[in-house]
Design a protein around this motif. Structure first.
Motif, PDB file in Angstrom:
ATOM      1  N   CYS A 146       2.459  20.038  -6.079  1.00 34.17           N
ATOM      2  CA  CYS A 146       2.614  18.827  -6.893  1.00 34.17           C
ATOM      3  C   CYS A 146       3.590  19.147  -8.024  1.00 34.17           C
ATOM      4  O   CYS A 146       3.337  20.058  -8.823  1.00 34.17           O
ATOM      5  CB  CYS A 146       1.266  18.382  -7.459  1.00 34.17           C
ATOM      6  SG  CYS A 146       1.369  16.967  -8.591  1.00 34.17           S
ATOM      7  N   VAL A 171       5.267  18.298  -0.469  1.00 32.19           N
ATOM      8  CA  VAL A 171       5.464  18.191  -1.920  1.00 32.19           C
ATOM      9  C   VAL A 171       5.151  16.774  -2.368  1.00 32.19           C
ATOM     10  O   VAL A 171       5.571  15.801  -1.735  1.00 32.19           O
ATOM     11  CB  VAL A 171       6.911  18.556  -2.330  1.00 32.19           C
ATOM     12  CG1 VAL A 171       7.115  18.353  -3.829  1.00 32.19           C
ATOM     13  CG2 VAL A 171       7.248  19.992  -1.954  1.00 32.19           C
ATOM     14  N   THR A 214       5.660  14.367  -5.772  1.00 25.19           N
ATOM     15  CA  THR A 214       6.229  14.205  -7.106  1.00 25.19           C
ATOM     16  C   THR A 214       5.636  12.957  -7.746  1.00 25.19           C
ATOM     17  O   THR A 214       5.177  12.044  -7.058  1.00 25.19           O
ATOM     18  CB  THR A 214       7.763  14.117  -7.065  1.00 25.19           C
ATOM     19  OG1 THR A 214       8.175  13.069  -6.170  1.00 25.19           O
ATOM     20  CG2 THR A 214       8.357  15.430  -6.591  1.00 25.19           C
ATOM     21  N   ALA A 218      11.120  13.242  -8.328  1.00 27.76           N
ATOM     22  CA  ALA A 218      11.697  13.013  -7.002  1.00 27.76           C
ATOM     23  C   ALA A 218      13.141  13.473  -6.954  1.00 27.76           C
ATOM     24  O   ALA A 218      13.580  14.111  -5.986  1.00 27.76           O
ATOM     25  CB  ALA A 218      11.598  11.531  -6.643  1.00 27.76           C
ATOM     26  N   VAL A 257      13.262  17.277  -6.686  1.00 25.36           N
ATOM     27  CA  VAL A 257      12.936  17.809  -5.358  1.00 25.36           C
ATOM     28  C   VAL A 257      14.065  17.525  -4.368  1.00 25.36           C
ATOM     29  O   VAL A 257      14.419  18.389  -3.555  1.00 25.36           O
ATOM     30  CB  VAL A 257      11.594  17.241  -4.861  1.00 25.36           C
ATOM     31  CG1 VAL A 257      11.382  17.552  -3.383  1.00 25.36           C
ATOM     32  CG2 VAL A 257      10.451  17.829  -5.682  1.00 25.36           C
ATOM     33  N   SER A 283      15.711  20.953  -3.072  1.00 25.80           N
ATOM     34  CA  SER A 283      15.387  21.331  -1.685  1.00 25.80           C
ATOM     35  C   SER A 283      16.596  21.238  -0.772  1.00 25.80           C
ATOM     36  O   SER A 283      16.493  21.522   0.421  1.00 25.80           O
ATOM     37  CB  SER A 283      14.253  20.445  -1.148  1.00 25.80           C
ATOM     38  OG  SER A 283      14.652  19.082  -1.116  1.00 25.80           O
ATOM     39  N   HIS A 324       8.150  15.149   1.692  1.00 24.30           N
ATOM     40  CA  HIS A 324       8.085  14.795   0.273  1.00 24.30           C
ATOM     41  C   HIS A 324       7.521  13.382   0.117  1.00 24.30           C
ATOM     42  O   HIS A 324       8.042  12.418   0.675  1.00 24.30           O
ATOM     43  CB  HIS A 324       9.522  14.896  -0.293  1.00 24.30           C
ATOM     44  CG  HIS A 324       9.679  14.449  -1.709  1.00 24.30           C
ATOM     45  ND1 HIS A 324      10.925  14.182  -2.255  1.00 24.30           N
ATOM     46  CD2 HIS A 324       8.785  14.226  -2.704  1.00 24.30           C
ATOM     47  CE1 HIS A 324      10.787  13.823  -3.511  1.00 24.30           C
ATOM     48  NE2 HIS A 324       9.494  13.821  -3.806  1.00 24.30           N
ATOM     49  N   THR A 365       6.252  10.653  -2.996  1.00 28.39           N
ATOM     50  CA  THR A 365       6.473  10.505  -4.432  1.00 28.39           C
ATOM     51  C   THR A 365       5.771   9.254  -4.965  1.00 28.39           C
ATOM     52  O   THR A 365       5.059   8.555  -4.255  1.00 28.39           O
ATOM     53  CB  THR A 365       7.986  10.482  -4.738  1.00 28.39           C
ATOM     54  OG1 THR A 365       8.200  10.530  -6.157  1.00 28.39           O
ATOM     55  CG2 THR A 365       8.662   9.258  -4.152  1.00 28.39           C
ATOM     56  N   GLN A 391      14.277   6.476  -4.526  1.00 24.42           N
ATOM     57  CA  GLN A 391      13.223   6.581  -3.522  1.00 24.42           C
ATOM     58  C   GLN A 391      13.558   5.780  -2.263  1.00 24.42           C
ATOM     59  O   GLN A 391      13.277   6.220  -1.143  1.00 24.42           O
ATOM     60  CB  GLN A 391      11.885   6.108  -4.106  1.00 24.42           C
ATOM     61  CG  GLN A 391      11.208   7.146  -4.977  1.00 24.42           C
ATOM     62  CD  GLN A 391      11.554   6.972  -6.436  1.00 24.42           C
ATOM     63  OE1 GLN A 391      12.617   6.471  -6.781  1.00 24.42           O
ATOM     64  NE2 GLN A 391      10.645   7.394  -7.311  1.00 24.42           N
ATOM     65  N   ARG A 440      14.299  11.853   3.956  1.00 15.29           N
ATOM     66  CA  ARG A 440      13.990  12.972   3.069  1.00 15.29           C
ATOM     67  C   ARG A 440      12.751  12.700   2.214  1.00 15.29           C
ATOM     68  O   ARG A 440      12.212  13.605   1.596  1.00 15.29           O
ATOM     69  CB  ARG A 440      15.184  13.301   2.173  1.00 15.29           C
ATOM     70  CG  ARG A 440      16.403  13.774   2.963  1.00 15.29           C
ATOM     71  CD  ARG A 440      17.426  14.397   2.065  1.00 15.29           C
ATOM     72  NE  ARG A 440      16.906  15.635   1.473  1.00 15.29           N
ATOM     73  CZ  ARG A 440      17.375  16.169   0.347  1.00 15.29           C
ATOM     74  NH1 ARG A 440      18.351  15.575  -0.309  1.00 15.29           N
ATOM     75  NH2 ARG A 440      16.867  17.291  -0.126  1.00 15.29           N
ATOM     76  N   ILE A 441      12.312  11.443   2.167  1.00 17.09           N
ATOM     77  CA  ILE A 441      11.063  11.077   1.504  1.00 17.09           C
ATOM     78  C   ILE A 441      10.199  10.335   2.516  1.00 17.09           C
ATOM     79  O   ILE A 441      10.662   9.403   3.185  1.00 17.09           O
ATOM     80  CB  ILE A 441      11.316  10.201   0.265  1.00 17.09           C
ATOM     81  CG1 ILE A 441      12.040  11.002  -0.823  1.00 17.09           C
ATOM     82  CG2 ILE A 441      10.016   9.641  -0.293  1.00 17.09           C
ATOM     83  CD1 ILE A 441      12.388  10.201  -2.071  1.00 17.09           C
TER      84      ILE A 441
END
Length: 297
Positions: A137, A196, A198, A204, A207, A211, A222, A224, A231, A239-240
């Protein structure tokens, strides 16, 4: 002619966090709708002590209502209690006093996310989608912050209940380069981390940057919090995984609306209003992006 009502909103913003610009849009739209004046005071960096001074200044101005976050009880408890003692109605938004009703700051009610529940929801989402060996986190506040702590604790509970070890990394949210460096260093040092969380746009961003180009082409799933173009683009690119929305426009709008209803019509809500958690992922990305474009998300 009836006196034009004047409210003050005092929040704990940090510079560069788009979350609070959307909140402010809610304040302004509700002020226009209900024909009231709203003054928004914010320290510009995370400093509950500076925020406490702003609350004192707002109280001295004797507004018809006060709207405030409670990011740190020790700093803002006294000033907010003095505002209530001076006869100024108080609504808490975004970050609340977690103590029982008889002990907490005597605000009328709270409008905002249920952060403990949101953290647990985030944990369950990650566990379902990723099944990680270990989780991280990333908290973009170096100081203790009530809603961030609730999110972290909820996430930790969900992960540990499933036997997944989890740790918290604090990074300096106002320094993007330092944030990205700290994230990269931790991920490279712990290849077992494969999920992960965030807690907002600054984390965010850290990361996503930190990364990029990890050893061996490693990709770390990831999840968030909050909705911004960052986002949206991250979800679209893969990627999220998803983001958890506390719908801060509603926090701004509804706090002004509820204060107007209280002062102009004598109404008081019987319970808190939870504006989140709400999930945004690939399934509803288009609607969320439209909200970002319009300034509501």
């Amino acid at each position: 002619m009836a006196k034009r009502l004047k409210f003050y909103a005092v929040t704990h913003d940090i510079l560069g966090d788009v979350f609070w610009e959307v909140f402010r849009r809610g304040l302004i739209d509700a002020a226009d709708r209900y024909d009231v004046d709203v003054e928004h005071l914010r320290p510009g960096k995370f400093s509950p002590e500076i925020q406490a001074g702003l609350i004192e200044g707002a109280t001295h101005a004797r507004p018809d209502g006060l709207i405030s976050t409670v990011p740190d009880i020790g700093a803002v408890d006294g000033p907010l209690r003095r505002a209530v003692a001076a006869g100024i109605p108080l609504i808490c938004i975004n970050a609340k006093d977690p103590r029982p009703a008889g002990e907490r700051i005597p605000y009328l009610f709270y409008i905002g996310g249920d952060d403990g529940h949101a953290g647990e929801f985030a944990g369950r989402y990650v566990l379902e989608k990723v099944r990680p060996r270990a989780a991280l986190c990333v908290d973009h506040y170096l100081h203790e912050h009530i809603c961030h702590n609730d999110r972290w604790q909820g996430f930790r509970r969900a992960c540990e209940a499933a036997g997944v070890p989890v740790e918290r990394l604090r990074i300096p949210g106002g320094d993007p380069a330092a944030c990205a460096s700290a994230v990269r260093e931790r991920l490279e040092a712990a290849p077992v981390i494969d999920a992960v969380l965030t807690l907002g746009p600054p984390g965010a961003e850290a990361v996503l940057a930190g990364s990029e180009g990890l050893s061996g082409g490693r990709q770390v799933p990831h999840l968030t919090f909050d909705v911004a173009q960052l986002q949206i683009d991250g979800i679209r690119s893969g990627r999220i995984l998803a983001t958890i929305d506390s719908q801060q426009y509603l926090q701004g709008y509804l706090s002004v609306e509820a204060m107007w209803l209280h002062k102009a019509r004598g109404f008081t809500l019987a319970s808190d209003i939870h504006t989140g958690p709400a999930i945004v992922d690939a399934s509803n990305l288009a609607a969320a992006e439209d909200g970002v474009r319009r300034g509501y998300r």
